[in-house]
Each structure stands twice: as structure tokens, then as C-alpha cells.
Motif scaffolding. Structure first.
Motif, PDB file in Angstrom:
ATOM      1  N   ILE A   6       0.832  -1.189   0.115  1.00  0.00           N
ATOM      2  CA  ILE A   6       0.151  -0.031  -0.232  1.00  0.00           C
ATOM      3  C   ILE A   6       0.808   1.397  -0.123  1.00  0.00           C
ATOM      4  O   ILE A   6       0.809   2.338  -0.616  1.00  0.00           O
ATOM      5  CB  ILE A   6      -1.019  -0.078   1.274  1.00  0.00           C
ATOM      6  CG1 ILE A   6      -1.884  -0.958   1.279  1.00  0.00           C
ATOM      7  CG2 ILE A   6      -1.787   1.322   1.259  1.00  0.00           C
ATOM      8  CD1 ILE A   6      -2.847  -1.453   2.294  1.00  0.00           C
ATOM      9  N   ARG A   9       2.491   1.860  -3.290  1.00  0.00           N
ATOM     10  CA  ARG A   9       1.500   2.280  -4.406  1.00  0.00           C
ATOM     11  C   ARG A   9       1.245   3.942  -4.162  1.00  0.00           C
ATOM     12  O   ARG A   9       1.183   4.650  -5.051  1.00  0.00           O
ATOM     13  CB  ARG A   9       0.234   1.583  -4.460  1.00  0.00           C
ATOM     14  CG  ARG A   9      -0.848   1.883  -5.336  1.00  0.00           C
ATOM     15  CD  ARG A   9      -2.083   1.117  -5.128  1.00  0.00           C
ATOM     16  NE  ARG A   9      -2.903   1.702  -4.101  1.00  0.00           N
ATOM     17  CZ  ARG A   9      -3.086   0.799  -3.019  1.00  0.00           C
ATOM     18  NH1 ARG A   9      -2.747  -0.307  -3.160  1.00  0.00           N
ATOM     19  NH2 ARG A   9      -3.685   1.436  -2.051  1.00  0.00           N
ATOM     20  N   GLN A  10       1.130   4.137  -2.599  1.00  0.00           N
ATOM     21  CA  GLN A  10       0.977   5.571  -2.647  1.00  0.00           C
ATOM     22  C   GLN A  10       1.949   6.387  -2.849  1.00  0.00           C
ATOM     23  O   GLN A  10       1.926   7.839  -3.314  1.00  0.00           O
ATOM     24  CB  GLN A  10       0.422   5.613  -0.992  1.00  0.00           C
ATOM     25  CG  GLN A  10      -0.805   5.138  -0.718  1.00  0.00           C
ATOM     26  CD  GLN A  10      -1.136   4.875   0.817  1.00  0.00           C
ATOM     27  OE1 GLN A  10      -0.304   5.009   1.526  1.00  0.00           O
ATOM     28  NE2 GLN A  10      -2.541   4.565   1.225  1.00  0.00           N
ATOM     29  N   VAL A  13       1.681   7.194  -6.373  1.00  0.00           N
ATOM     30  CA  VAL A  13       0.486   8.214  -6.545  1.00  0.00           C
ATOM     31  C   VAL A  13       1.278   9.702  -6.552  1.00  0.00           C
ATOM     32  O   VAL A  13       1.362  10.508  -7.364  1.00  0.00           O
ATOM     33  CB  VAL A  13      -0.636   8.215  -5.709  1.00  0.00           C
ATOM     34  CG1 VAL A  13      -1.291   9.414  -5.610  1.00  0.00           C
ATOM     35  CG2 VAL A  13      -1.375   6.916  -5.860  1.00  0.00           C
ATOM     36  N   THR A  39      -9.608   2.815  -5.770  1.00  0.00           N
ATOM     37  CA  THR A  39      -8.594   2.620  -5.023  1.00  0.00           C
ATOM     38  C   THR A  39      -7.515   4.018  -4.926  1.00  0.00           C
ATOM     39  O   THR A  39      -6.931   4.252  -3.891  1.00  0.00           O
ATOM     40  CB  THR A  39      -7.712   1.628  -5.564  1.00  0.00           C
ATOM     41  OG1 THR A  39      -8.237   0.363  -5.401  1.00  0.00           O
ATOM     42  CG2 THR A  39      -6.298   1.411  -4.673  1.00  0.00           C
ATOM     43  N   ILE A  40      -7.713   4.531  -6.079  1.00  0.00           N
ATOM     44  CA  ILE A  40      -6.696   5.817  -6.330  1.00  0.00           C
ATOM     45  C   ILE A  40      -7.555   6.925  -5.302  1.00  0.00           C
ATOM     46  O   ILE A  40      -6.847   7.583  -4.454  1.00  0.00           O
ATOM     47  CB  ILE A  40      -6.837   6.257  -7.569  1.00  0.00           C
ATOM     48  CG1 ILE A  40      -5.959   5.323  -8.483  1.00  0.00           C
ATOM     49  CG2 ILE A  40      -6.556   7.672  -7.901  1.00  0.00           C
ATOM     50  CD1 ILE A  40      -4.245   5.614  -7.912  1.00  0.00           C
ATOM     51  N   ARG A  42      -9.133   6.342  -2.680  1.00  0.00           N
ATOM     52  CA  ARG A  42      -9.023   5.925  -1.177  1.00  0.00           C
ATOM     53  C   ARG A  42      -7.488   6.580  -0.846  1.00  0.00           C
ATOM     54  O   ARG A  42      -7.534   7.019   0.172  1.00  0.00           O
ATOM     55  CB  ARG A  42      -9.182   4.589  -0.897  1.00  0.00           C
ATOM     56  CG  ARG A  42     -10.589   4.133  -1.091  1.00  0.00           C
ATOM     57  CD  ARG A  42     -10.691   2.695  -0.062  1.00  0.00           C
ATOM     58  NE  ARG A  42      -9.935   1.733  -0.693  1.00  0.00           N
ATOM     59  CZ  ARG A  42     -10.552   1.137  -1.692  1.00  0.00           C
ATOM     60  NH1 ARG A  42     -11.687   1.235  -2.146  1.00  0.00           N
ATOM     61  NH2 ARG A  42      -9.726   0.087  -2.497  1.00  0.00           N
ATOM     62  N   ASP A  43      -6.468   6.278  -1.792  1.00  0.00           N
ATOM     63  CA  ASP A  43      -5.199   6.588  -1.431  1.00  0.00           C
ATOM     64  C   ASP A  43      -5.035   8.213  -1.490  1.00  0.00           C
ATOM     65  O   ASP A  43      -4.536   8.736  -0.554  1.00  0.00           O
ATOM     66  CB  ASP A  43      -4.171   6.308  -2.624  1.00  0.00           C
ATOM     67  CG  ASP A  43      -4.158   4.619  -2.518  1.00  0.00           C
ATOM     68  OD1 ASP A  43      -4.327   4.047  -1.435  1.00  0.00           O
ATOM     69  OD2 ASP A  43      -3.689   4.046  -3.635  1.00  0.00           O
ATOM     70  N   LEU A  47      -3.921  10.270   1.744  1.00  0.00           N
ATOM     71  CA  LEU A  47      -2.682  11.132   2.049  1.00  0.00           C
ATOM     72  C   LEU A  47      -3.009  12.688   2.217  1.00  0.00           C
ATOM     73  O   LEU A  47      -2.134  13.434   2.695  1.00  0.00           O
ATOM     74  CB  LEU A  47      -2.148  11.190   0.246  1.00  0.00           C
ATOM     75  CG  LEU A  47      -1.495   9.793  -0.146  1.00  0.00           C
ATOM     76  CD1 LEU A  47      -1.401   9.897  -1.705  1.00  0.00           C
ATOM     77  CD2 LEU A  47      -0.122   9.555   0.499  1.00  0.00           C
TER      78      LEU A  47
END
Length: 348
Positions: A6, A9-10, A13, A39-40, A42-43, A47
Motif C-alpha cells: 500500500i 503504491r501511495q 501516486v 483505490t486511487i 482512497r489513497d 494522503l
């Protein structure tokens, strides 16, 4: 999904937003990272809200775009402890020198006092090795631009012979201060793992890398002892009573099962990727470990010990009581000879 995946991935981003100062929509971010828009979103929310990153929403062409807003650093007044923490973090990331990640950290450190106050009670020992920054910089650039990478690398399975590969780079992996590149090899038509210190040259090619949507790079190392990838195999190893208490300090893999026997010994059971690294781990315990299964591992240990013993054929072999274990913890510097290693697994 594991926390490190996770976080990885963040960070991607944030990296994409940094590379596109005008911003990106959720849909474009999702396409670039190969995940869903949900998913994006939520990330991005995490953030913004939990991490506190200045990601602002901008309406453009009828949809919401996300932009990483710059903040002035002129008002930052770091304490000596904060400066030291940043420098220690940069030292820990030394194997990634040459990537955008360390470049940003270096830029931040350049704005802070050059002489941080010394901290008592801290001693950080680095591992000397040749600089790989130019190699890492090329790998990082190829990954960011989605390009193929050409490397010249020394191959362990061929006695250090240099070979060229054209790769689709997939993942940089740091293990115990060593950096590894996991990539798809166009010559071998399969994924391979390369130790970055063995790469002599690296250049970004003009061709776009294939997407390999069916591959999840992080999953390739499920069960890896260090950096070896391969099919999962169950291994069982008995550790002698005198040093069984050290199995948690020197584990084979995270998540291993340890059964303590009535005689004080410990049976370590684990699912591992391949048998090369378990072989090295068993050998590192010397006479204090016995490979129980699979038979391929047990045979490889016996072959390696027999080969090592043959070097000292001119000396009398003296037996010693197994009940008197070595005083020292297992050495991480020991490695098996190339012959027994190649009998059970191909070297990356």
C-alpha cells in the motif's frame, strides 16, 4: 494487501503528481498505476487527511483533477534531532542513491543546516561498496518513463562472466543494504533478479517496456529469504538446544513457525522461495543445524559439507560433542559453493 505494498503504491501516486505539476485526474492515475479509480480515491483521501500532503482538487474539463501544491520551506526551522533523523534516514536509503526518492531527500537536506549537532548514543555503520548511483539512476529513469533497459551484468552462475540483457524493469528491492533489480528478460522470456552491484553498465532504450499486467512484482518474493524468487517449498530444520533461543533473532523468513522440543531444540518450519537461500541459512549455523526436509535440501547440505571437508583432506578429522554448541551466532557472511547451489536452483 500488505502495508508495504500500500505504501509503495501511495508513493507512486505522489511521484506521478510530482511529475505532472498541472495535475492528473483519478482516472489517469488509475491507468498509470494499474488499479481502480476507487483505490486511487482512497489513497488520495488518506494522503490528504492522515498524511497531510497538500494535494488540492482542481476542476478541469468537467472532472476533478488532483495537484500537488508546493509549500515554501523558507520558514522551516529544524531542530538538531530532526536534522539528524533525516540524515540517518538518507543513510538508510543509501542503496537507492540515484533514484527520484533520494534525490528529493537530498534536495530537502540541502536546505537544512550542514552541521547537525552530534547525538550521543548513536553509531551507524555503513557497508562499503562501489557507488552504483549512475546504474540506479538509469534503472529509475527507465521505470519512470516506462522504457526498456539494457544492462551489462556479471552472472554468478557463469563464474562472473559478463552478459547483456534487454529488460522491462519491474521492481527495485532493498534487502540488508543490498539492492536488487527484478525485471522481465527478453532474452530468457522470464523474470530475473539481478544484484545491482554486479551491473557494470545500464542504459535506457527508446522502446517502451511491455506492461506485464499479469505480473505482480511484490508477489514474486513471497517466501523469499533475501532476494531469491521461485516456487514455494516447505522446509524443516532442527536447531540445536544450545542455540535454539537465537532462532527469533536470526530467522529464516518472516512468519516461520518454531516448535520448541522437550530436549530444548527448535524445529523451524517455513514456506520459502527455492532452496538456495535456505541452504545458505542452514550452513550458517554450522553443526548446530540439521536440514530435515525436503530431501533435496538435506542432500545439498551434505554435499556442501563433504566438499568443504575435502579441502582439509591432509588433516585428521576430530569428532566433537554436539552437546557443546558454538558460542557465536550464525554467520551471515557464509555462502555455499557454486556447485551445490546450482544443483538445486538456478542462480539469478
Amino acid at each position: 494487501m500488505r502495508n508495504r505494498e500500500i505504501l509503495s503504491r501511495q508513493f507512486r501516486v505522489v511521484l506521478e503528481l510530482h511529475r505532472h505539476p498541472q495535475g492528473l485526474s483519478s482516472e489517469k492515475l488509475a491507468l498509470r498505476l494499474g488499479v481502480s479509480r476507487a483505490t486511487i480515491n482512497r489513497d488520495l483521501e488518506l494522503l490528504r487527511e492522515r498524511i497531510g500532503l497538500p494535494i488540492e482538487r482542481v476542476r478541469r474539463t468537467g472532472e476533478i483533477w488532483h495537484r500537488l501544491r508546493e509549500l515554501p520551506l523558507s520558514s522551516v526551522a529544524a531542530t538538531p534531532l530532526q536534522v539528524a533523523a533525516l540524515r540517518l534516514a538518507r543513510d538508510a536509503l543509501a542503496p537507492l542513491g540515484g533514484t527520484a526518492l533520494t534525490g528529493q531527500l537530498d534536495a530537502l537536506l540541502a536546505l537544512l543546516p550542514s552541521e547537525p549537532a552530534p547525538l550521543r548514543g548513536l553509531d551507524v555503520a555503513g557497508k562499503p561498496q562501489r557507488s552504483t548511483a549512475p546504474i540506479v539512476r538509469a534503472i529509475d529513469l527507465a521505470m519512470q518513463e516506462g522504457k526498456r533497459l539494457e544492462i551489462l551484468v556479471r552472472v554468478a552462475a557463469r563464474g562472473g562472466e559478463e552478459r547483456r540483457y534487454v529488460l522491462d524493469p519491474l521492481l527495485l528491492r532493498v534487502v540488508n543494504d543490498d539492492l536488487y533489480l527484478f525485471a522481465w528478460s527478453h532474452e530468457r522470456k522470464e523474470t530475473r533478479t539481478f544484484k545491482v552491484t554486479r551491473i557494470r553498465e545500464a542504459c535506457v532504450r527508446d522502446e517502451l517496456a511491455d506492461q506485464h499486467a499479469d505480473l505482480v512484482p511484490e508477489e514474486a518474493f513471497r517466501g523469499a529469504v533475501k532476494a531469491w524468487s521461485g516456487s514455494l517449498t516447505q522446509v524443516r530444520v532442527r536447531i540445536h538446544p544450545g542455540v535454539a533461543w537465537l532462532v527469533d533473532e536470526y530467522p529464516l523468513v518472516v512468519g516461520q513457525e518454531v516448535l520448541h522440543e522437550p530436549d530444548g531444540s527448535a524445529i523451524v518450519t517455513a514456506q520459502v522461495a527455492g532452496l538456495v537461500e535456505p541452504l545458505r541459512w542452514v550452513l550458517s549455523w554450522g553443526r548446530n543445524a540439521e536440514a530435515l526436509e525436503p530431501m533435496a535440501l538435506r542432500q545439498a547440505v551434505a554435499d556442501e559439507l563433504a566438499s568443504a571437508l575435502s579441502i582439509y583432506g591432509d588433516l585428521e578429522v576430530r569428532s566433537s560433542k554436539v552437546s557443546e554448541p558454538h558460542e557465536h551466532s550464525p554467520s551471515r557472511a557464509r555462502h555455499p559453493g557454486p556447485q551445490s547451489a546450482r544443483r538445486i536452483e538456478k542462480s539469478p
